[in-house]
Enzyme design. Structure first.
Site, PDB file in Angstrom:
ATOM      1  N   ASP A   1       5.759   5.699  -2.218  1.00 51.53           N
ATOM      2  CA  ASP A   1       5.359   4.510  -2.974  1.00 51.53           C
ATOM      3  C   ASP A   1       5.832   4.522  -4.430  1.00 51.53           C
ATOM      4  OD1 ASP A   1       4.136   3.315  -0.786  1.00 51.53           O
ATOM      5  OD2 ASP A   1       2.269   4.380  -1.120  1.00 51.53           O
TER       6      ASP A   1
ATOM      7  N   TYR B   1      -2.990  -0.680   0.578  1.00 51.49           N
ATOM      8  CA  TYR B   1      -3.722   0.370  -0.122  1.00 51.49           C
ATOM      9  C   TYR B   1      -3.762   0.142  -1.622  1.00 51.49           C
ATOM     10  CZ  TYR B   1      -5.433   4.406   2.439  1.00 51.49           C
ATOM     11  OH  TYR B   1      -6.200   5.268   3.163  1.00 51.49           O
TER      12      TYR B   1
HETATM   13 CU    CU Z   1      -5.370   7.150   3.826  1.00 50.33          CU
END
Ligand code: CU
Length: 646
Positions: free
Chosen positions: A306, A390
């Site tokens: 990421d 996320y």
């Molecule tokens: Cu996780």
């Protein structure tokens, strides 16, 4: 809010320090100068325009008010042929001072790409046909998440800049799509040609339709007994901010920010008896990887980097007072560049505030009953990024006892896949009927350019060992420590050792304490994560940093990213394994410590439909940096009050 401090926008501000992030004017000028000197034409895209940080000597020599050396690092590419170029721009002389073609690499996935992927996939007849086979015709309700593609040696993927995708269904605009995975359908999108390269249809599972919404807009019942909780600092916070420099009690640091690493800390030091003692030259998240454990149905490709593949700074949130942060807050805005070289602002991207954290130290004199106790507070520097499903919150904590903690808060929504009702998953947890969340890990690598009482440092591994029973240890209780200086880069690739209670000390080569020992900080690995990816797997090759908790390198200004500058679709071997092949000596020189840590995530039903924060991190504690507890001078909570004499 009376106790809030409004965000300072630096739209027109000139840089005042060599480490200040690029101003919007500097971003625009860098793009203009590069375009004027090396125009790539209609396909020209800017991956990055960021501060090219000056050499340490230039920073140390800088005097406030003097002219700053200012350079931009620019990465541009031509989306018509995939060629990637790097430039350096001298922003004082207004000249491009470096320009080079970087062969066989791909830039990261840009913000434009994230939007493009869904549009391209939804317009593709093969994609629509695959959805129709699943009984889905309302294409506008199909959520397509762009995933980095990795590198699996597929011939048709060679030489292209790609996004792999997974799909979910939303029953309406605000519905939580992750409750409705469209299983087995992956589009491989060519980002530069804006077309679907291939549809990988691994076969459908029934679409789970149950709504699992968490947002306040969907909830009507809230627990009734949550009373207001206010943080009152009637005299304001104890920190002072001047530009990007922060002073808080004895701590000094500079806040930086860039598109790739997000929050960066520079020049972290502690003022001790009117002397500023350096601890860290620079600290930033160098990379992260999220390997998933499911071997089939396209899921084997899930392993996002990421930081390097998307840029955790690009994805930073604008933080809100009273929601993300509580108390007397000082925000920092972040100025980044878009793909055209135009500056844009993420307002309030970094939050600075203080928190009460219980007791700092306490003792009750057994014989007199006198109590001495001090409240502990910490300075918090934080930023939160949304990466698809996320959220990652980077939280740095500075304490009054000289310790520094880093905490990564992970929240958001676990990534989901479909599963036939009643089937027991082998590689995931059922979190809702027909919905599973696969086993995965989040492994972070923090680059810590140490400067403990100067640039010349060494790393000492400290193991605790039990002595064998015998004449010197007749009762079997003896244990001691064994210290090993890590001599070179190969010898300094170290795992944690639970049985040795292992930690690492970063010692100064220049200063000793009053007790005759080198001044030092210790790195405490609080969240080590073992690796379950096969050493020959693509992800282990590309994210070698995750296979050791400690790496140490000799400082080199270009070595910033644990998996290399261009991890997107890389074949692996870049970054730490490449640099440390030279096995440079590490003793009493300028060194960089790289710590890998993370979260081993076997999802729970409680992680759904939105996951409460889970954390991973590490600590840096002074270990002989001071001669005694440095927090004896923290005043009692109320002056004149003898704390709770019984
Ligand atoms: Cu996780």
């Amino acid at each position: 809010m009376p106790d809030s401090v409004a965000a300072e926008t630096r739209t027109s501000a000139a840089p005042r320090h060599p480490l200040d992030p690029l101003t919007p004017n500097e971003i625009r000028r860098a793009a203009t100068l590069v375009r004027a000197a090396h125009d790539l034409g209609a396909g020209m895209m800017f991956e990055t325009i960021t501060l090219n940080e000056p050499a340490k000597e230039a920073v140390q020599a800088f005097q406030p008010g003097a002219a700053c050396p200012r350079e931009a690092f620019v990465c541009a590419f031509d989306r018509r042929n995939g060629k990637v170029f790097e430039a350096r721009v001298d922003l004082v002389a207004d000249t491009v001072v470096g320009w080079r073609h970087v062969p066989a690499v791909r830039p990261r996935i840009l913000f434009d790409d994230i939007m493009l992927v869904g549009e391209v996939a939804r317009a593709d007849p093969r994609f629509r046909a695959a959805l129709a086979r699943r009984g889905i015709s309302d294409i506008e309700n199909v959520q397509v998440d762009p995933w980095s593609a990795g590198n699996y040696g597929l011939p048709d993927e060679e030489g292209r800049r790609l996004s792999h995708t997974f799909c979910w269904y939303r029953s309406e605009k605000h519905d939580n799509g992750y409750a409705h995975p469209i299983e087995g359908l992956c589009a491989v999108v060519d980002l530069d040609r804006a077309e679907v390269l291939r549809i990988d249809d691994y076969g459908a599972a029934e679409l789970p339709r149950a709504n699992r919404n968490y947002a306040a807009r969907f909830r009507t019942v809230f627990r009734p007994d949550v009373k207001p909780f206010e943080v009152v600092q009637p005299e304001g916070p104890s920190f002072a901010v001047d530009g990007n420099e922060v002073r808080w009690q004895k701590w000094r640091l500079r806040v930086g920010f860039n598109a790739r690493e997000g929050l960066v800390l520079h020049a972290v030091g502690y003022e001790d008896q009117r002397r500023l003692r350096p601890v860290l030259h620079r600290a930033a998240l160098s990379e992260m990887v999220v390997p998933y454990g499911h071997p089939g149905a396209g899921h084997f490709r899930k392993n996002a980097f990421d930081v390097g593949e998307y840029g955790i700074g690009v994805l930073a949130n604008s933080l809100k007072l009273g929601c993300d942060c509580l108390g007397a807050i000082r925000y920092f805005d972040a100025w980044l560049s878009d793909s055209k070289g135009e500056p844009y602002c993420i307002e309030s991207a970094v939050c600075l505030h203080e928190e009460d954290v219980g007791i700092l130290w306490k003792h009750t004199d057994l014989f007199t009953g006198e109590v001495d106790v001090r409240r502990s507070r910490r300075l918090v520097v934080s930023s939160i990024s949304t990466v698809g499903n996320y959220e990652y919150g980077s939280f740095w904590y500075f304490h009054q006892d000289g310790s520094i903690h880093f905490e990564m808060k992970a929240t958001g929504i676990v990534n989901t896949a479909g599963i036939a009702p009643g089937e027991q998953p082998a590689f995931g947890t059922v979190v809702s009927p027909g919905v599973q969340a696969h086993y995965h890990q989040h492994i972070f690598n923090m680059r810590l350019d140490m400067a403990v009482d100067g640039e010349r440092n060494r790393v000492v591994e400290v193991d605790t060992v039990a002595l064998p029973m015998g004449p010197d240890n007749p009762h079997g209780n003896a244990f001691t420590i064994r210290e090993t200086v890590l001599q070179s880069e190969q010898a300094a690739q170290r795992p944690v050792d639970f049985n040795a209670a292992r930690f690492w000390k970063i010692e100064s080569a220049e200063q000793t304490n009053a007790l005759g020992r080198p001044t030092a900080y210790k790195l405490l690995p609080l969240s080590p994560v073992p690796t379950f990816s096969h050493p020959q797997s693509s992800v282990a090759q590309r994210a070698a940093f995750m296979t050791r908790q400690l790496w140490v390198t000799a400082f080199h200004p270009d070595e910033l990213h644990a998996a290399g500058r261009y991890p997107n679709q890389s074949q692996g071997g870049d970054g730490l394994p490449a640099w440390t092949a030279a096995d440079r000596p590490l003793v009493d020189t300028d060194i960089v410590v790289w710590h890998s840590f993370g979260l081993h995530h076997i999802p729970r039903p409680e992680d759904f439909p939105v996951q409460p924060v889970i954390t991973a991190g590490f600590a840096l504690h002074p270990a002989g940096f001071f001669n005694e507890n440095p927090a004896l001078d923290v005043p009692p909570a109320k002056s004149g009050m003898s704390c709770c004499v019984r």
